[in-house]
Design an enzyme around this catalytic site. Structure first.
Site, mmCIF file in Angstrom:
data_model
loop_
_atom_site.group_PDB
_atom_site.id
_atom_site.type_symbol
_atom_site.label_atom_id
_atom_site.label_comp_id
_atom_site.label_asym_id
_atom_site.label_seq_id
_atom_site.Cartn_x
_atom_site.Cartn_y
_atom_site.Cartn_z
ATOM 1 N N GLN A 237 0.845 -1.192 0.000
ATOM 2 C CA GLN A 237 0.000 0.000 0.000
ATOM 3 C C GLN A 237 0.883 1.246 0.000
ATOM 4 O O GLN A 237 1.949 1.276 0.610
ATOM 5 C CB GLN A 237 -0.929 0.008 1.212
ATOM 6 C CG GLN A 237 -1.942 -1.126 1.231
ATOM 7 C CD GLN A 237 -2.977 -1.031 0.122
ATOM 8 O OE1 GLN A 237 -3.168 0.018 -0.496
ATOM 9 N NE2 GLN A 237 -3.656 -2.139 -0.152
ATOM 10 N N PHE A 264 -6.556 -12.658 -2.816
ATOM 11 C CA PHE A 264 -5.553 -11.704 -3.322
ATOM 12 C C PHE A 264 -4.794 -11.121 -2.127
ATOM 13 O O PHE A 264 -4.665 -9.916 -1.964
ATOM 14 C CB PHE A 264 -6.203 -10.591 -4.134
ATOM 15 C CG PHE A 264 -7.133 -11.067 -5.219
ATOM 16 C CD1 PHE A 264 -6.634 -11.440 -6.459
ATOM 17 C CD2 PHE A 264 -8.500 -11.158 -5.005
ATOM 18 C CE1 PHE A 264 -7.483 -11.885 -7.471
ATOM 19 C CE2 PHE A 264 -9.363 -11.595 -6.003
ATOM 20 C CZ PHE A 264 -8.850 -11.967 -7.242
ATOM 21 N N GLU A 284 -3.093 -16.297 -2.571
ATOM 22 C CA GLU A 284 -2.300 -15.333 -3.347
ATOM 23 C C GLU A 284 -1.735 -16.016 -4.587
ATOM 24 O O GLU A 284 -1.203 -17.123 -4.509
ATOM 25 C CB GLU A 284 -1.169 -14.767 -2.488
ATOM 26 C CG GLU A 284 -0.138 -13.939 -3.222
ATOM 27 C CD GLU A 284 -0.731 -12.785 -4.015
ATOM 28 O OE1 GLU A 284 -0.255 -12.548 -5.142
ATOM 29 O OE2 GLU A 284 -1.679 -12.126 -3.517
ATOM 30 N N CYS A 356 -8.979 -0.766 -5.624
ATOM 31 C CA CYS A 356 -8.197 0.378 -6.099
ATOM 32 C C CYS A 356 -8.759 0.901 -7.417
ATOM 33 O O CYS A 356 -8.087 1.669 -8.111
ATOM 34 C CB CYS A 356 -6.725 0.005 -6.255
ATOM 35 S SG CYS A 356 -6.419 -1.352 -7.404
#
Length: 398
Positions: A237, A264, A284, A356
Site C-alpha cells: 500500500q 488476493f 495469493e 483500487c
C-alpha cells in the site's frame, strides 16, 4: 458562451461547469470566464509544488481538502450509478497527508552531461526533473540528488532508466532498471552509495531479473505487527496511513468472524492482523509474496494457512467459500470478475471488498447485489495524495 461556475471535478481532474464544459485547473466554486480565464472560488488552493501542473505525479494540487474529499466520494458514487446501483452510506474519505508516499517509481534520463530524475509529465514521456516533491516521504526524496550523481555514467544517451524506491523496516529499498554498471569500480560505487545512505537493499535489473548488489540483512515490511520478507517489486500500500484506513475498515467489516478467507492476500496486509483473532486462509497468486507470508505467519505463530493459487484462472468455488464466516478480497485494478459469481452464491456472512478501481468494484458489486447481497457501507480512500486515483473499502452483507 457565457461564464459558468465549476460544479464538480471530472475523472481526469478537470473542472466541469453545469452545462458540461471541462476546464483545466479549475476547482468547484471557481468561475470559468468567457475569455478562458478562471476566477478562483472558495475551494481553489495554491499549489504547494513548483512542478505543478506539469509533473504527472499530481493532478489536484489546486483544490482544497474539502473539494478533494468530495471528488473521491463522487468517483465512487458515479461508478455505482453506471451499474445502476444506488449509493449506500458513504463514510468520510481518508486523505493521506502530504509527504507520506513510502513507495514510488521514478524515471531517469541522461541528456548530455545532465541527468534528470522525476515523474513523467502528464500524457508524455518527458521527465520533470524533480527539485522538490510534496508527496514522497522525505527518506525517498533525499535520495534523488545523490542518485543523479551515481547513475548518470551508466545511463545510455536518450534512454530512460527506472528507479523504484520503497521504505522498508531497515531503510529504503532501491531497485534500478535500465542502467549498466560494469567492472569493479562500478560495484564499489554501488556498495559505497548503499552504505553511505543506509539503504536496506540496492538491486539492479539488467534484463535478467532483479539482482541485489547490497542487502546486509533480509529486507522486511511489518504488517499487523509481523515482519514479512519484502520481495523485489512486491505490492505494498502506498502510505502507512492509507494502509491503516483500509486495514481498519476490513477488520471492522469482518467483525467477530472466527474463520476468514483473504483473497488476493499479497504479503498479508489484512490476513496477518485478522489471524491474531481468527483462523485465516490467505490465497495469493504470486509465488514470492505467498512464500514470504507463509514464512512470516509460521515464525509469528499466527493461525494462518497460505494457498498459492491464481484466482483469475482458478477462482474459489461457492462451496469452498461457504466454509468461511467472512471473506476479504483486495484484487488488482482489473477487479475480481472471475471470482465474483462464486462470491455472489457463497453462503458466508459478510464480504469486505477493498478496491483500487471504483469502476471494476462497481461491476463486481453488481454481480454481488444480483446474488442477494447488499452494500452496508463504503469508505473512499485517497492515499495517492492530489491524484485522481481512488481507492475504497466496502462491507457487503446478506
Amino acid at each position: 458562451m457565457s461564464a459558468g461556475t465549476i460544479v464538480r471535478i471530472a475523472a481526469r481532474g478537470e473542472g466541469v461547469t453545469a452545462d458540461g464544459r471541462h476546464v483545466a485547473l479549475a476547482a468547484p466554486g471557481d468561475v470559468a470566464e468567457i475569455d478562458g480565464t478562471v476566477r478562483p472560488g472558495p475551494h481553489h488552493a495554491m499549489p504547494p509544488c513548483r512542478h505543478f501542473p506539469r509533473c504527472g505525479g499530481c493532478q489536484l494540487q489546486h483544490v482544497d481538502d474539502v473539494a478533494y474529499a468530495e471528488f473521491l466520494t463522487g468517483r465512487v458514487v458515479g461508478a455505482l450509478a453506471a451499474q445502476g446501483i444506488e449509493a449506500p452510506t458513504l463514510r468520510p474519505p481518508h486523505l493521506s497527508p502530504p509527504h507520506s508516499r513510502r513507495r514510488a517509481t521514478l524515471r531517469a534520463e541522461r541528456i548530455g552531461r545532465r541527468v534528470v530524475i522525476g515523474f513523467n509529465e502528464g500524457q508524455s514521456h518527458r521527465i520533470v526533473d524533480m527539485a522538490e516533491c510534496h508527496i514522497l516521504r522525505p527518506e525517498l526524496f533525499a535520495l534523488v540528488a545523490p542518485l543523479r550523481a551515481l547513475i548518470g555514467p551508466w545511463i545510455k544517451e536518450r534512454r530512460q532508466a527506472t528507479i523504484a524506491m520503497t521504505l522498508a523496516d531497515q531503510g529504503v529499498d532501491v531497485a534500478l532498471e535500465g542502467v549498466s554498471p560494469e567492472g569493479l569500480a562500478a560495484h564499489e560505487a554501488l556498495v559505497g552509495f548503499a552504505q553511505a545512505h543506509g539503504l536496506a537493499r540496492l538491486a539492479i535489473d539488467e534484463g535478467y531479473g532483479s539482482e541485489p548488489r547490497w542487502e546486509p540483512e533480509p529486507v522486511t515490511i511489518t504488517l499487523g505487527g509481523v515482519p514479512v520478507a519484502l520481495p523485489p517489486a512486491a505490492f505494498l500500500q502506498a502510505t502507512v496511513e492509507g494502509e491503516g484506513a483500509l486495514r481498519e475498515a476490513a477488520v471492522e467489516a469482518v467483525g467477530d468472524a472466527a474463520t476468514v478467507a483473504d483473497l488476493f492476500a499479497g504479503l498479508g496486509t489484512f490476513a496477518l492482523p485478522l489471524a491474531a483473532k481468527a483462523r485465516v486462509l490467505a490465497v495469493e497468486g504470486a509465488r514470492d509474496p505467498a512464500l514470504a507470508l507463509r514464512s512470516a505467519a509460521n515464525r509469528a505463530g499466527r493461525s494462518l494457512l497460505v494457498e498459492h493459487r491464481d484466482l483469475f484462472r482458478r477462482p474459489l468455488s461457492g462451496e469452498e467459500l461457504g466454509r468461511f464466516e467472512a471473506i476479504v478480497l483486495d484484487p488488482p485494478r482489473a477487479g475480481a470478475k472471475e471470482q465474483a459469481p462464486a462470491l455472489a452464491a457463497a453462503r458466508t456472512g459478510v464480504i469486505a471488498y477493498v478496491s483500487c478501481n471504483p469502476a471494476t468494484f462497481a461491476r463486481d458489486a453488481r454481480t454481488l447485489l444480483d446474488g442477494g447481497w447488499w452494500i452496508d457501507w463504503i469508505r473512499p480512500v485517497g492515499q495517492f495524495r492530489w491524484s485522481t486515483h481512488v481507492e475504497l473499502a466496502a462491507r457487503f452483507v446478506r
